[in-house]
Write a protein that holds these residues in place. Sequence first.
Motif, PDB file in Angstrom:
ATOM      1  N   GLN A 355       2.028 -62.348 -40.602  1.00  0.00           N
ATOM      2  CA  GLN A 355       0.900 -62.686 -41.940  1.00  0.00           C
ATOM      3  C   GLN A 355       1.555 -63.386 -43.106  1.00  0.00           C
ATOM      4  O   GLN A 355       1.348 -63.620 -43.906  1.00  0.00           O
ATOM      5  CB  GLN A 355       1.008 -61.220 -41.844  1.00  0.00           C
ATOM      6  N   PHE A 356       3.221 -63.856 -43.591  1.00  0.00           N
ATOM      7  CA  PHE A 356       4.271 -63.887 -43.942  1.00  0.00           C
ATOM      8  C   PHE A 356       4.281 -65.220 -43.550  1.00  0.00           C
ATOM      9  O   PHE A 356       3.780 -66.362 -44.545  1.00  0.00           O
ATOM     10  CB  PHE A 356       5.010 -63.340 -43.894  1.00  0.00           C
ATOM     11  N   LEU A 357       3.613 -66.260 -42.898  1.00  0.00           N
ATOM     12  CA  LEU A 357       3.606 -67.385 -42.183  1.00  0.00           C
ATOM     13  C   LEU A 357       2.605 -68.029 -42.310  1.00  0.00           C
ATOM     14  O   LEU A 357       2.095 -68.990 -42.686  1.00  0.00           O
ATOM     15  CB  LEU A 357       4.187 -67.718 -40.827  1.00  0.00           C
ATOM     16  N   ILE A 358       1.223 -66.796 -42.459  1.00  0.00           N
ATOM     17  CA  ILE A 358       0.101 -67.154 -43.053  1.00  0.00           C
ATOM     18  C   ILE A 358       0.165 -67.737 -44.629  1.00  0.00           C
ATOM     19  O   ILE A 358      -0.890 -68.031 -45.318  1.00  0.00           O
ATOM     20  CB  ILE A 358      -0.904 -66.314 -42.595  1.00  0.00           C
ATOM     21  N   GLN A 359       0.318 -66.555 -45.294  1.00  0.00           N
ATOM     22  CA  GLN A 359       0.823 -67.287 -46.451  1.00  0.00           C
ATOM     23  C   GLN A 359       1.164 -68.250 -47.102  1.00  0.00           C
ATOM     24  O   GLN A 359       0.999 -68.814 -48.233  1.00  0.00           O
ATOM     25  CB  GLN A 359       1.610 -66.097 -47.431  1.00  0.00           C
ATOM     26  N   LEU A 391      -1.752 -66.811 -36.248  1.00  0.00           N
ATOM     27  CA  LEU A 391      -1.118 -68.072 -36.912  1.00  0.00           C
ATOM     28  C   LEU A 391      -1.476 -69.588 -36.735  1.00  0.00           C
ATOM     29  O   LEU A 391      -1.033 -70.696 -37.415  1.00  0.00           O
ATOM     30  CB  LEU A 391       0.125 -67.725 -37.015  1.00  0.00           C
ATOM     31  N   THR A 392      -2.309 -70.096 -35.286  1.00  0.00           N
ATOM     32  CA  THR A 392      -2.408 -70.779 -34.793  1.00  0.00           C
ATOM     33  C   THR A 392      -2.886 -72.071 -36.038  1.00  0.00           C
ATOM     34  O   THR A 392      -2.469 -73.015 -36.302  1.00  0.00           O
ATOM     35  CB  THR A 392      -3.761 -70.779 -33.836  1.00  0.00           C
ATOM     36  N   GLN A 412       7.056 -70.241 -25.462  1.00  0.00           N
ATOM     37  CA  GLN A 412       6.938 -71.420 -25.210  1.00  0.00           C
ATOM     38  C   GLN A 412       5.150 -71.496 -25.032  1.00  0.00           C
ATOM     39  O   GLN A 412       3.922 -71.943 -24.860  1.00  0.00           O
ATOM     40  CB  GLN A 412       7.341 -72.919 -24.677  1.00  0.00           C
ATOM     41  N   LEU A 413       5.172 -70.353 -23.456  1.00  0.00           N
ATOM     42  CA  LEU A 413       3.643 -70.743 -22.809  1.00  0.00           C
ATOM     43  C   LEU A 413       2.735 -69.432 -23.486  1.00  0.00           C
ATOM     44  O   LEU A 413       1.842 -69.392 -23.723  1.00  0.00           O
ATOM     45  CB  LEU A 413       4.303 -69.367 -21.652  1.00  0.00           C
ATOM     46  N   ARG A 414       3.804 -67.763 -24.358  1.00  0.00           N
ATOM     47  CA  ARG A 414       2.809 -67.528 -24.906  1.00  0.00           C
ATOM     48  C   ARG A 414       1.840 -68.400 -26.487  1.00  0.00           C
ATOM     49  O   ARG A 414       0.928 -68.212 -26.532  1.00  0.00           O
ATOM     50  CB  ARG A 414       3.585 -66.341 -25.876  1.00  0.00           C
ATOM     51  N   LEU A 415       2.563 -69.547 -26.994  1.00  0.00           N
ATOM     52  CA  LEU A 415       2.262 -69.647 -28.138  1.00  0.00           C
ATOM     53  C   LEU A 415       0.926 -71.138 -27.252  1.00  0.00           C
ATOM     54  O   LEU A 415       0.233 -71.125 -27.842  1.00  0.00           O
ATOM     55  CB  LEU A 415       3.135 -70.327 -28.630  1.00  0.00           C
ATOM     56  N   LYS A 416       1.502 -71.328 -26.361  1.00  0.00           N
ATOM     57  CA  LYS A 416       0.658 -72.318 -25.884  1.00  0.00           C
ATOM     58  C   LYS A 416      -1.045 -71.892 -25.618  1.00  0.00           C
ATOM     59  O   LYS A 416      -1.672 -71.921 -25.725  1.00  0.00           O
ATOM     60  CB  LYS A 416       0.914 -73.143 -24.200  1.00  0.00           C
ATOM     61  N   TYR A 417      -0.763 -70.579 -24.420  1.00  0.00           N
ATOM     62  CA  TYR A 417      -2.241 -69.434 -24.559  1.00  0.00           C
ATOM     63  C   TYR A 417      -3.267 -69.471 -25.473  1.00  0.00           C
ATOM     64  O   TYR A 417      -4.125 -68.439 -26.014  1.00  0.00           O
ATOM     65  CB  TYR A 417      -1.649 -68.279 -24.438  1.00  0.00           C
ATOM     66  N   ALA A 418      -2.271 -69.239 -27.150  1.00  0.00           N
ATOM     67  CA  ALA A 418      -2.325 -69.464 -28.308  1.00  0.00           C
ATOM     68  C   ALA A 418      -3.188 -70.369 -29.115  1.00  0.00           C
ATOM     69  O   ALA A 418      -3.561 -70.194 -30.067  1.00  0.00           O
ATOM     70  CB  ALA A 418      -1.729 -68.327 -29.562  1.00  0.00           C
ATOM     71  N   ASP A 419      -3.232 -71.881 -28.607  1.00  0.00           N
ATOM     72  CA  ASP A 419      -4.371 -72.499 -28.331  1.00  0.00           C
ATOM     73  C   ASP A 419      -3.692 -73.300 -29.523  1.00  0.00           C
ATOM     74  O   ASP A 419      -3.778 -74.132 -30.810  1.00  0.00           O
ATOM     75  CB  ASP A 419      -5.233 -72.312 -28.992  1.00  0.00           C
ATOM     76  N   PHE A 420      -1.977 -73.190 -29.760  1.00  0.00           N
ATOM     77  CA  PHE A 420      -0.837 -74.112 -30.392  1.00  0.00           C
ATOM     78  C   PHE A 420      -1.218 -75.972 -30.643  1.00  0.00           C
ATOM     79  O   PHE A 420      -1.511 -75.637 -28.687  1.00  0.00           O
ATOM     80  CB  PHE A 420       0.095 -73.255 -30.446  1.00  0.00           C
ATOM     81  N   ASP A 421      -0.760 -76.327 -31.113  1.00  0.00           N
ATOM     82  CA  ASP A 421      -0.695 -78.251 -30.745  1.00  0.00           C
ATOM     83  C   ASP A 421       0.116 -78.207 -29.714  1.00  0.00           C
ATOM     84  O   ASP A 421       1.902 -78.270 -30.219  1.00  0.00           O
ATOM     85  CB  ASP A 421      -0.871 -78.758 -32.295  1.00  0.00           C
ATOM     86  N   THR A 422       0.246 -78.149 -28.848  1.00  0.00           N
ATOM     87  CA  THR A 422       1.542 -78.302 -27.661  1.00  0.00           C
ATOM     88  C   THR A 422       2.005 -79.771 -27.346  1.00  0.00           C
ATOM     89  O   THR A 422       3.301 -79.804 -27.171  1.00  0.00           O
ATOM     90  CB  THR A 422       0.652 -78.544 -25.539  1.00  0.00           C
ATOM     91  N   GLU A 423       1.162 -80.758 -28.196  1.00  0.00           N
ATOM     92  CA  GLU A 423       2.205 -82.017 -29.132  1.00  0.00           C
ATOM     93  C   GLU A 423       3.186 -81.645 -29.382  1.00  0.00           C
ATOM     94  O   GLU A 423       4.187 -82.736 -29.380  1.00  0.00           O
ATOM     95  CB  GLU A 423       1.132 -82.739 -29.088  1.00  0.00           C
ATOM     96  N   LYS A 424       3.195 -81.068 -30.379  1.00  0.00           N
ATOM     97  CA  LYS A 424       4.536 -80.505 -31.242  1.00  0.00           C
ATOM     98  C   LYS A 424       5.248 -79.840 -30.736  1.00  0.00           C
ATOM     99  O   LYS A 424       6.070 -79.278 -31.355  1.00  0.00           O
ATOM    100  CB  LYS A 424       3.813 -79.839 -32.825  1.00  0.00           C
ATOM    101  N   PHE A 425       5.147 -79.089 -29.545  1.00  0.00           N
ATOM    102  CA  PHE A 425       6.931 -78.092 -28.661  1.00  0.00           C
ATOM    103  C   PHE A 425       7.405 -78.983 -28.748  1.00  0.00           C
ATOM    104  O   PHE A 425       7.711 -80.143 -28.147  1.00  0.00           O
ATOM    105  CB  PHE A 425       5.879 -77.190 -27.674  1.00  0.00           C
TER     106      PHE A 425
END
Length: 472
Positions: A355-359, A391-392, A412-425
Amino acid sequence: MSIRSNFAVWAGKFTTMILKLMGSGGTSLPGKVVLKICPDILGHLAKDMKIICVTGTNGKTTTCHIIRDMIEANGQTVFCNDAGANLLGGVVSAFVGAASLGGRIDKDYALLECDEAALKSIVEHFGSLDVTAVVTNVFRDQLDRYGEVLTTVNKIRAGLEQLPDVKLVLNADCSLTTSLSDLPHKELHFFGVNEPLYEGTSSDISDAVYCIHCKTKYQYRYHTFGHLGGFYCEKCGYQRRQPDVAIGKVLEWKDASSVVSMEIAKGMNAADSGQDEVIYENLEAEVMLPGGYNLYNALAATTVAKLIGLPETKIVEVLGGLTTHFGRMEEVEYQGHKLHLVLVKNPAGFNEVLQFLIQQQPTGNIVFGLNDNYADGKDISWIYDVEFERLTKAASGAKHFYFTGKRAYDMQLRLKYADFDTEKFVVEKDYKNLITRLGQSEEDTFLVLSYTCMLEFRDKLAEFVPLKKYES
């Protein structure tokens, strides 16, 4: 003090001196040595002192730091186990460190952060003393160590049962914490938030879905985060208690603080009054800590401040002068840019960090670090209870997502499932290499790290920039 207890104090001080000469920051070993010689040493050292114990899942360390500032602002003296060693050995080490060679402690208060599971072994020595116990909240945390939340509540209950005359300070918004109000107590005080903190917060109440008394599903007038908020049970009537100290409204969110309208009950007796009988004084204050969860820590400390007689003007002054500490939104300047170190331990706390990061809408780097050491919890499946999907979108402008720690690939796998941009991983388990890359990136960075990952990273960071030493 007996001969044996005096000898135990000397042995503890000698052990501390040897550890310091060896360059070790250990804070538990001296206490363990002392306990071998004199198992009831706390009863001797704590005699005639006022004790404040802070326990609960999240917020113990920060709440203790704020309470310490409140006590000192009131012109009184205090010692703490402020290195975070919150098991029995660490608490004993703190007492020994504060004691003279004759076993005398010339302080007004002992302020103790207490692990939930260790609370009973600590406070059983304080039965006849003036003790105030603060319970911040109860969430799932390290399931392989604590079990489910009712296990944690029962461990806290077992400790508080040793203190029939305790002054209890409880989180009114936590249905699990509030259930402790049926314990024998000298005084009962509550703190809480009287409205939702912000829009879009996590509404996950999986830690406490059903009434602790009759197992009926709770209803809510509002949520703050997790299972905290205006809960009530339609069947048995169990509900949120009227707080003595509350936030009526958040007037302004800032990057590193928030301005709030605080309500303080006149006479501090709201817990024992009818729901419509409480008269509040309004107090506007800026809490110089980021994030909504830190408002709960500030409320807990303010409740204690009122109990010790600190005037409202001084309370506002303390809240407006707070600083972050080890890993609790700690800010470090490095290569002309800022590193924000954020400690995470469980789903509820992590969701509030999100929530803090979203803000913040980060446009630099975000580092996620995860270990599975004993102090972190061996079971890391809890990261799937964290709502990274929230957060995505807000983090879509970030330059890189770095992953570090023993379980970097799991994160890393958890954020991939959350549809983060994997090119930035980017996975970088070597902390020195990671720190170098962050310096070269010329971007501000948020580092969201589990407990031992924070310790390890910070140790390496200290080779690059001067940091306040953290003794573990």
